[in-house]
Write a protein that holds these residues in place. Structure first.
Motif, PDB file in Angstrom:
ATOM      1  N   ASP A  96     -28.367 -74.457  70.929  1.00  0.00           N
ATOM      2  CA  ASP A  96     -27.715 -74.667  69.625  1.00  0.00           C
ATOM      3  C   ASP A  96     -26.853 -75.926  69.651  1.00  0.00           C
ATOM      4  OD1 ASP A  96     -28.885 -72.459  68.567  1.00  0.00           O
ATOM      5  OD2 ASP A  96     -27.126 -71.161  68.728  1.00  0.00           O
ATOM      6  N   GLN A 115     -29.091 -79.018  69.654  1.00  0.00           N
ATOM      7  CA  GLN A 115     -29.707 -79.233  68.347  1.00  0.00           C
ATOM      8  C   GLN A 115     -28.745 -79.947  67.397  1.00  0.00           C
ATOM      9  OE1 GLN A 115     -31.514 -75.743  66.662  1.00  0.00           O
ATOM     10  NE2 GLN A 115     -31.985 -76.721  64.713  1.00  0.00           N
ATOM     11  N   LYS A 116     -27.451 -79.743  67.575  1.00  0.00           N
ATOM     12  CA  LYS A 116     -26.457 -80.356  66.697  1.00  0.00           C
ATOM     13  C   LYS A 116     -26.258 -81.839  66.958  1.00  0.00           C
ATOM     14  CE  LYS A 116     -23.896 -76.039  66.129  1.00  0.00           C
ATOM     15  NZ  LYS A 116     -22.730 -75.250  66.582  1.00  0.00           N
ATOM     16  N   LEU A 147     -39.089 -79.626  66.064  1.00  0.00           N
ATOM     17  CA  LEU A 147     -38.731 -78.517  65.185  1.00  0.00           C
ATOM     18  C   LEU A 147     -39.791 -78.292  64.119  1.00  0.00           C
ATOM     19  CD1 LEU A 147     -34.917 -79.235  64.703  1.00  0.00           C
ATOM     20  CD2 LEU A 147     -35.925 -77.409  66.068  1.00  0.00           C
ATOM     21  N   SER A 187     -42.755 -75.750  64.688  1.00  0.00           N
ATOM     22  CA  SER A 187     -42.566 -74.298  64.707  1.00  0.00           C
ATOM     23  C   SER A 187     -42.815 -73.684  63.337  1.00  0.00           C
ATOM     24  CB  SER A 187     -41.142 -73.954  65.160  1.00  0.00           C
ATOM     25  OG  SER A 187     -40.912 -72.569  65.078  1.00  0.00           O
ATOM     26  N   LYS A 224     -41.539 -70.746  62.804  1.00  0.00           N
ATOM     27  CA  LYS A 224     -40.495 -69.721  62.739  1.00  0.00           C
ATOM     28  C   LYS A 224     -39.201 -70.212  62.107  1.00  0.00           C
ATOM     29  CE  LYS A 224     -42.153 -67.247  66.831  1.00  0.00           C
ATOM     30  NZ  LYS A 224     -41.811 -66.766  68.195  1.00  0.00           N
ATOM     31  N   GLU A 251     -36.123 -73.417  61.800  1.00  0.00           N
ATOM     32  CA  GLU A 251     -35.558 -74.647  62.322  1.00  0.00           C
ATOM     33  C   GLU A 251     -34.718 -74.439  63.565  1.00  0.00           C
ATOM     34  OE1 GLU A 251     -33.425 -76.352  59.103  1.00  0.00           O
ATOM     35  OE2 GLU A 251     -35.225 -76.909  57.990  1.00  0.00           O
ATOM     36  N   SER A 252     -34.879 -73.325  64.236  1.00  0.00           N
ATOM     37  CA  SER A 252     -34.082 -73.044  65.424  1.00  0.00           C
ATOM     38  C   SER A 252     -34.737 -73.643  66.665  1.00  0.00           C
ATOM     39  CB  SER A 252     -33.920 -71.530  65.601  1.00  0.00           C
ATOM     40  OG  SER A 252     -33.455 -71.228  66.896  1.00  0.00           O
ATOM     41  N   GLU A 277     -34.019 -72.855  69.614  1.00  0.00           N
ATOM     42  CA  GLU A 277     -34.271 -71.723  70.517  1.00  0.00           C
ATOM     43  C   GLU A 277     -35.652 -71.125  70.275  1.00  0.00           C
ATOM     44  OE1 GLU A 277     -32.460 -67.275  71.008  1.00  0.00           O
ATOM     45  OE2 GLU A 277     -31.023 -68.930  71.079  1.00  0.00           O
ATOM     46  N   ASP A 278     -36.031 -70.943  69.003  1.00  0.00           N
ATOM     47  CA  ASP A 278     -37.355 -70.391  68.689  1.00  0.00           C
ATOM     48  C   ASP A 278     -38.467 -71.333  69.145  1.00  0.00           C
ATOM     49  OD1 ASP A 278     -36.303 -68.118  67.527  1.00  0.00           O
ATOM     50  OD2 ASP A 278     -36.308 -68.945  65.495  1.00  0.00           O
TER      51      ASP A 278
END
Length: 246
Positions: free
Chosen positions: A198, A201-202, A225, A228, A230, A232-233, A235-236
């Motif tokens: 997280d 990503q920032k 991103l 994916s 799933k 915009e995470s 982690e995903d």
């Protein structure tokens, strides 16, 4: 964009196991690049290779077009790094510790060293605690002192290995803002290894992802991103990459 780091077909064996397998990627001037992968993927090994602490079995690493393993001193001249947790003598003050380190630069006079130490302490917001012993510093303050240490030689690139480990939310915000400030105002390029996706990503415009010693992604964060389904995470997306879903 100018390349400030080139990792070319680098492989490294440790204890009979290939921990870096023909890895290639580039880092460009002005990047904040996240370096991610599961535990044991070879992230710290790669950082040790980049900083010349160990040598590759094959391949080449260039920093500002200088081969790290042929001319380490020149290659690392514009590099600052915190590999794993910064370790300081707790009985020294922050200012004294930095003064001792600044003395290692033969091209700086005593007055220049003094000014540089004050300058980097102000940059990392430690001037008010500079004359307190390091043993009284919080973990976040020690991380900022580590970055101050990395700034002593006016680096163009700073490498951080798990810089936010153990930090509380306020410490993470302070670290994040400091990285963004140094990148914007001093044009410093960052290469950051972290499990805190997280946070990466920032701040990261680029990502390098490895798995079991091999490269699985190198490119813009937004491009990764976008792959994916799933959301915009990061982690995903990272889980998808590790599971081979794309």
């Amino acid at each position: 964009m100018n390349k400030v780091m080139e990792v070319k077909n680098v492989s490294k064996n440790l204890k009979g196991r290939k921990v870096s397998n023909n890895i290639s990627f580039n880092l460009f001037e002005g990047d904040i690049c996240g370096f991610i992968g599961p535990n044991g993927a070879g992230k710290t090994t790669m950082i040790r290779l980049i900083t010349g602490l160990i040598s590759p079995n094959s391949g080449q690493i260039l920093l500002n077009d200088i081969d790290v393993h042929r001319d380490r001193i020149s290659a690392l001249q514009n590099l600052g790094a915190i590999v794993e947790s910064p370790i300081f003598f707790p009985y020294l003050t922050g200012r004294r510790l930095l003064k001792n380190l600044a003395r290692l630069n033969p091209n700086m006079s005593k007055e220049e060293q003094r000014k540089k130490v004050s300058e980097v302490l102000e940059i990392v917001s430690l001037e008010s605690r500079a004359d307190d012993k390091v043993s009284t510093y919080s973990l976040g303050m020690k991380q900022r002192l580590g970055i101050a240490q990395a700034l002593l030689n006016n680096p163009k690139i700073i490498i951080l290995d798990e810089p936010a480990n153990g930090l509380d939310p306020m410490g993470m915000i302070e670290l994040r803002n400091l990285i963004l400030k140094l990148n914007k105002e001093m044009k410093i390029t960052f290469f950051i290894s972290s499990h805190l996706l997280d946070e990466l990503q920032k701040i990261c415009n680029r990502l390098i992802v490895i798995k079991e010693g091999s490269l699985v992604w190198s490119g813009n964060t937004r491009d990764l991103l976008a792959k994916s389904s799933k959301g915009e995470s990061l982690e995903d997306v990272f889980i998808d990459l590790m599971c081979g879903n794309f």
